[in-house]
Design a protein around this motif. Structure first.
Motif, short mmCIF file in Angstrom:
data_model
loop_
_atom_site.label_atom_id
_atom_site.label_comp_id
_atom_site.label_asym_id
_atom_site.label_seq_id
_atom_site.Cartn_x
_atom_site.Cartn_y
_atom_site.Cartn_z
N ASP A 140 -2.32 35.03 59.99
CA ASP A 140 -2.26 34.59 61.38
C ASP A 140 -2.17 33.06 61.40
O ASP A 140 -3.10 32.38 60.98
N ARG A 163 -7.37 30.90 57.51
CA ARG A 163 -8.58 31.06 56.71
C ARG A 163 -8.18 31.13 55.25
O ARG A 163 -7.15 31.69 54.90
N ASP A 214 -2.43 31.01 63.78
CA ASP A 214 -3.40 30.40 64.68
C ASP A 214 -4.82 30.42 64.10
O ASP A 214 -5.68 29.70 64.57
N ASN A 215 -5.04 31.27 63.13
CA ASN A 215 -6.38 31.42 62.57
C ASN A 215 -6.28 31.32 61.05
O ASN A 215 -6.36 32.32 60.35
#
Length: 106
Positions: free
Chosen positions: A2, A7, A4-5
């Motif tokens: 993702d 990690r 936007d996220n």
């Protein structure tokens, strides 16, 4: 993934002990080096078997060189593991030369 996220994935310890790569690398490198040099020593013994038997000097010389490479193989193995090189284990390196002399002259 993702965008936007963002990690970063981490590897979690499973509890079965620490994951150390260096000892494994040492073992793989030392075994690879020792086996490769030992193959050279055995190849010299095989070459001595095919030398004309009237050339005893050549037969003995090839087996002495074979024993020298056997000693080098054991020394390299011990050096990679950062152990003292001059130990009774070094005598193991003489085996190809001794067996070669026994096969060629016996």
């Amino acid at each position: 993934m993702d965008p936007d996220n963002l990690r970063r994935e981490t590897i979690r310890d499973s509890g079965s002990g620490p994951m150390h790569l260096e000892p494994v690398q040492k073992w793989v490198l030392s075994v690879l080096a020792a086996v490769t040099i030992a193959h050279l020593a055995v190849g010299l013994v095989i070459a001595a078997l095919y030398v004309d038997q009237s050339r005893t000097d050549a037969v003995v010389g090839l087996n002495i060189i074979s024993a020298a490479f056997g000693l080098i193989a054991v020394a390299v193995f011990r050096a990679i593991h950062q152990k003292p090189i001059l130990t009774p284990w070094l005598a193991l390196g003489l085996v190809p030369g001794i067996v070669g002399l026994w096969l060629c002259l016996g």
